[in-house]
Design a protein around this motif. Structure first.
Motif, short mmCIF file in Angstrom:
data_model
loop_
_atom_site.label_atom_id
_atom_site.label_comp_id
_atom_site.label_asym_id
_atom_site.label_seq_id
_atom_site.Cartn_x
_atom_site.Cartn_y
_atom_site.Cartn_z
N ASP A 91 39.79 -40.76 62.77
CA ASP A 91 38.40 -40.57 63.16
C ASP A 91 37.48 -40.69 61.94
O ASP A 91 37.92 -40.92 60.80
N PHE A 92 36.20 -40.56 62.20
CA PHE A 92 35.17 -40.69 61.17
C PHE A 92 35.33 -39.61 60.09
O PHE A 92 35.15 -39.88 58.90
N PHE A 93 35.67 -38.39 60.49
CA PHE A 93 35.80 -37.30 59.53
C PHE A 93 36.88 -37.61 58.50
O PHE A 93 36.72 -37.34 57.32
N GLN A 94 37.98 -38.18 58.96
CA GLN A 94 39.07 -38.53 58.04
C GLN A 94 38.57 -39.51 56.99
O GLN A 94 38.92 -39.41 55.81
N ALA A 95 37.72 -40.47 57.42
CA ALA A 95 37.16 -41.44 56.48
C ALA A 95 36.18 -40.80 55.52
O ALA A 95 36.00 -41.27 54.40
N LEU A 96 35.52 -39.72 55.96
CA LEU A 96 34.64 -38.99 55.06
C LEU A 96 35.44 -38.28 53.97
O LEU A 96 35.02 -38.24 52.80
N MET A 97 36.59 -37.74 54.33
CA MET A 97 37.37 -36.95 53.39
C MET A 97 38.19 -37.81 52.44
O MET A 97 38.37 -37.44 51.27
N GLU A 98 38.70 -38.95 52.93
CA GLU A 98 39.60 -39.77 52.11
C GLU A 98 39.27 -41.24 52.29
O GLU A 98 38.82 -41.66 53.36
N ASP A 99 39.53 -42.05 51.26
CA ASP A 99 39.39 -43.49 51.43
C ASP A 99 40.64 -44.04 52.13
O ASP A 99 41.55 -43.29 52.49
N LYS A 100 40.68 -45.35 52.32
CA LYS A 100 41.77 -45.94 53.11
C LYS A 100 43.14 -45.80 52.44
O LYS A 100 44.19 -45.96 53.07
N ASN A 101 43.13 -45.48 51.13
CA ASN A 101 44.39 -45.27 50.41
C ASN A 101 44.78 -43.80 50.32
O ASN A 101 45.75 -43.46 49.64
N GLY A 102 44.01 -42.94 50.97
CA GLY A 102 44.31 -41.52 50.96
C GLY A 102 43.73 -40.77 49.78
O GLY A 102 44.03 -39.58 49.59
N LYS A 103 42.92 -41.44 48.95
CA LYS A 103 42.31 -40.78 47.80
C LYS A 103 41.10 -39.96 48.24
O LYS A 103 40.25 -40.47 48.96
N HIS B 119 32.95 -27.32 60.68
CA HIS B 119 33.84 -26.19 60.41
C HIS B 119 35.15 -26.33 61.19
O HIS B 119 36.25 -26.16 60.62
N ARG B 120 35.04 -26.65 62.48
CA ARG B 120 36.25 -26.76 63.31
C ARG B 120 37.13 -27.92 62.84
O ARG B 120 38.36 -27.82 62.78
N ARG B 121 36.49 -29.05 62.52
CA ARG B 121 37.28 -30.22 62.11
C ARG B 121 37.92 -30.00 60.74
O ARG B 121 39.05 -30.45 60.48
N LEU B 122 37.23 -29.30 59.85
CA LEU B 122 37.79 -29.02 58.52
C LEU B 122 39.04 -28.16 58.64
O LEU B 122 40.01 -28.36 57.90
N GLU B 123 39.03 -27.21 59.57
CA GLU B 123 40.21 -26.36 59.76
C GLU B 123 41.42 -27.21 60.17
O GLU B 123 42.54 -26.97 59.71
N ARG B 124 41.20 -28.19 61.02
CA ARG B 124 42.29 -29.06 61.45
C ARG B 124 42.77 -29.93 60.29
O ARG B 124 43.97 -30.18 60.13
N TYR B 125 41.83 -30.38 59.48
CA TYR B 125 42.18 -31.21 58.31
C TYR B 125 43.03 -30.40 57.32
O TYR B 125 44.04 -30.89 56.81
N ARG B 126 42.61 -29.17 57.08
CA ARG B 126 43.35 -28.32 56.14
C ARG B 126 44.71 -27.93 56.69
O ARG B 126 45.64 -27.65 55.92
N ALA B 127 44.85 -27.93 58.02
CA ALA B 127 46.13 -27.63 58.64
C ALA B 127 47.09 -28.81 58.58
O ALA B 127 48.24 -28.71 59.02
N GLY B 128 46.59 -29.94 58.06
CA GLY B 128 47.46 -31.10 57.87
C GLY B 128 47.39 -32.14 58.96
O GLY B 128 48.16 -33.11 58.94
N GLU B 129 46.47 -31.99 59.94
CA GLU B 129 46.35 -33.00 60.99
C GLU B 129 45.77 -34.28 60.41
O GLU B 129 44.70 -34.28 59.81
N GLN B 130 46.47 -35.38 60.57
CA GLN B 130 46.01 -36.69 60.15
C GLN B 130 45.47 -37.41 61.39
O GLN B 130 46.22 -37.98 62.17
N LEU B 131 44.17 -37.37 61.57
CA LEU B 131 43.55 -37.89 62.78
C LEU B 131 42.75 -39.16 62.46
O LEU B 131 42.14 -39.26 61.40
#
Length: 531
Positions: free
Chosen positions: A296-308, A282-294
């Motif tokens: 980490d593993f969570f970023q890889a869960l949400m998007e592939d290496k091309n940002g899809k 929940h906390r990490r999703l809020e940061r992702y929705r706020a536009g933080e490009q971090l």
């Protein structure tokens, strides 16, 4: 009259229970449709009931018990539909890349609303998940995250610096009890929790700074609570390890057990554990929705290496975070404590390793410098053969996960060690059992890192099950080796340690992992010879 009327119902219920739980299993055993009676039983009743195995599990050392039995038999029937193996030929047949066996019902029973990579049974679904996650766990990414491990190591060193005592004299072999200021087991666990939270979620838990493992969990209604991370995780696995073995009965047994205080307390911890990854996600999703490009593993869960976008369901995201925080903290912490314990119990091995580190690192740093400057770079030590041999030998001798990684034979059956096993049978090899096979690991109960050196060491790798093997091998092994290597090299470079006395033994309890008790040590600054 009511009592008289109830009597026939009670007799009927009792008769039904007798038929279902006693008579029917006996009939199935003697009918032997799957041909399992040819295998020796762990206990005379093992072919009829899982109760003998559950009793062994309550002793907290089931794999050690099996290891002794396997000295006489390569295959043992541990339950009505379960076979345990202790032969290297079975490793390929059960876990190899071409195996027809799949993960068995245990993984479905232990799963939540969604499967994660470690418990998903369906092979195509596993392939999909592994494709999504492989980039996150790739070695090039991990080395890019080394700074997070270095920061965590520096904070652990800062605490150890505060706990340092006067050096122990050569004559004195037993430290003053007042000098046993560090529980190495607890602090390495704080380390792994902090490290994986930062690597996976860019989350600064700060357990090393706080000196405890109190964290926040989230209920499904959005309210939060505080709980102890290690208790929640350890007791969840402990309850499963005691009750899950009769798979078909486990859902009922688990609910009934909750009314018994001994199990009910573990059930409360399990409920609390479920809220920890939920809160973190929940906390990490809020940061992702706020536009933080971090990074980490969570970023890889949400998007592939091309940002899809990967478009994973929320339950699947929470499940992957759960296994990351579970396996990424518990087993590595156990491994860290185990290797230090073995080195302190084997001072000749410790001396060889420290000499290797000194030769590789020279006089580049000063043992009086602040903690932030004495973390050993991974690139300087990752290829040191004796350091890696010590890590692997400790993992062999005391694998953090000892349970048989159970698989189910395909519907049409399969050959294991040249012997046909019918379909739908649970088969497996405990890492502890495999690592005690004397024909492969001579003096298997001894800590001998030299066995992993050179070509001989390479030849042993197919029989090394600390991270499982085959297509379902642990995807996080590179993270574990990164953390273990940097931490061990850094603390041995800066400190010396002593156990309470030379004969001191650490306490072990087998649940789903091989848990360790407290490990009190004396710590003091090391005076290194100048090279």
């Amino acid at each position: 009259m009511d009592a008289i009327a109830a009597a026939p119902r009670t007799i009927l219920l009792g008769t039904c229970c007798l038929l279902y739980f006693v008579v029917y299993p006996i009939i199935v055993y003697f009918h032997d449709a799957k041909g399992l009676r040819k295998f020796p039983n762990m206990h005379p009743l093992s072919g009829i009931s899982s109760i003998p195995f559950m009793i062994v599990a309550h002793g907290g050392a089931r794999s050690t018990y099996l290891s002794q039995l396997h000295k006489k038999h390569a295959v043992i029937r541990t339950g009505p539909n379960t076979l345990s193996y202790a032969d290297t030929r079975a490793i390929r047949d059960i876990y190899g890349h071409s195996t027809k066996c799949t993960k068995d019902a245990l993984y479905a029973l232990a799963a939540g609303s969604h499967f994660h990579l470690a418990d998903v049974i369906n092979k195509p679904d596993h392939a999909r998940k592994r494709k999504v996650l492989s980039s996150a766990y790739a070695l090039k990414n991990l080395e890019g995250w080394e700074h997070k491990v270095a920061d965590t190591t520096a904070r652990l060193i800062a605490h150890f610096d505060k706990c340092c005592t006067a050096p122990m004299s050569q004559e004195r072999r037993i430290p003053d009890p007042a000098d046993l200021k560090v529980d190495y087991r607890a602090w390495t666990n704080f380390f792994t929790i902090d490290a994986i939270a930062d690597i996976g979620l860019s989350e600064k838990f700060g357990l090393l700074d706080a000196g405890h493992d109190r964290v926040i969990g989230r209920r499904t209604n959005g309210t939060t609570y505080q709980c102890n991370f290690r208790d929640c995780l350890d007791q969840t696995g402990r309850k499963q390890s005691l009750l899950i073995w009769p798979y078909e009965w486990y859902p009922l047994i688990n609910k009934i057990a909750n009314v018994i205080p001994f199990y009910g307390r573990m059930g409360k911890f399990a409920t609390d554990w479920d809220g920890i990854p939920l809160e973190l996600a929940h906390r990490r999703l809020e940061r992702y929705r706020a536009g933080e490009q971090l990074d980490d593993f969570f970023q890889a869960l949400m998007e592939d290496k091309n940002g899809k976008p990967n478009n994973l369901e929320w339950g699947e995201i929470v499940a992957e975070i759960s296994i990351m925080m579970n396996a990424g903290s518990a087993t590595t912490a156990i491994a860290m404590a185990n290797v230090m314990y073995q080195l302190l119990k084997n001072p000749k091995v410790m001396k060889i390793l420290v000499n290797e580190l000194d030769a590789a690192l020279g006089d580049d740093d000063d043992d009086d410098e602040p903690s932030q400057t004495v973390v050993v770079p991974y690139d300087r030590v990752k290829h040191l053969p004796y350091l890696r041999a010590c890590l692997d030998e400790s993992l062999r001798l005391a694998p953090p996960n000892t349970q048989s990684l159970s698989r189910e034979t395909p519907p049409g059956g399969t050959d294991i060690m040249g012997d046909y096993v019918a379909g739908g049978v649970t088969v497996g090899i405990s890492a502890l059992v495999a690592h005690r096979i004397e024909s492969v690991f001579p003096q298997a109960d001894q800590f001998i890192p030299e066995r992993w050196l050179g070509e001989e060491g390479k030849n042993l790798q197919p029989y090394f099950l600390a991270f499982s093997t085959g297509a379902r091998g642990c995807i996080g092994r590179n993270i574990s080796y990164l953390e273990q290597t940097v931490l061990l090299a850094s603390v041995l470079r800066r400190y010396e340690f002593a156990l309470p006395h030379p004969q001191w033994e650490i306490q072990r309890l087998e649940t789903m992992n091989w848990l360790l008790g407290e490990m009190p040590v004396k710590v003091w600054k090391r005076k290194r010879p100048r090279i």
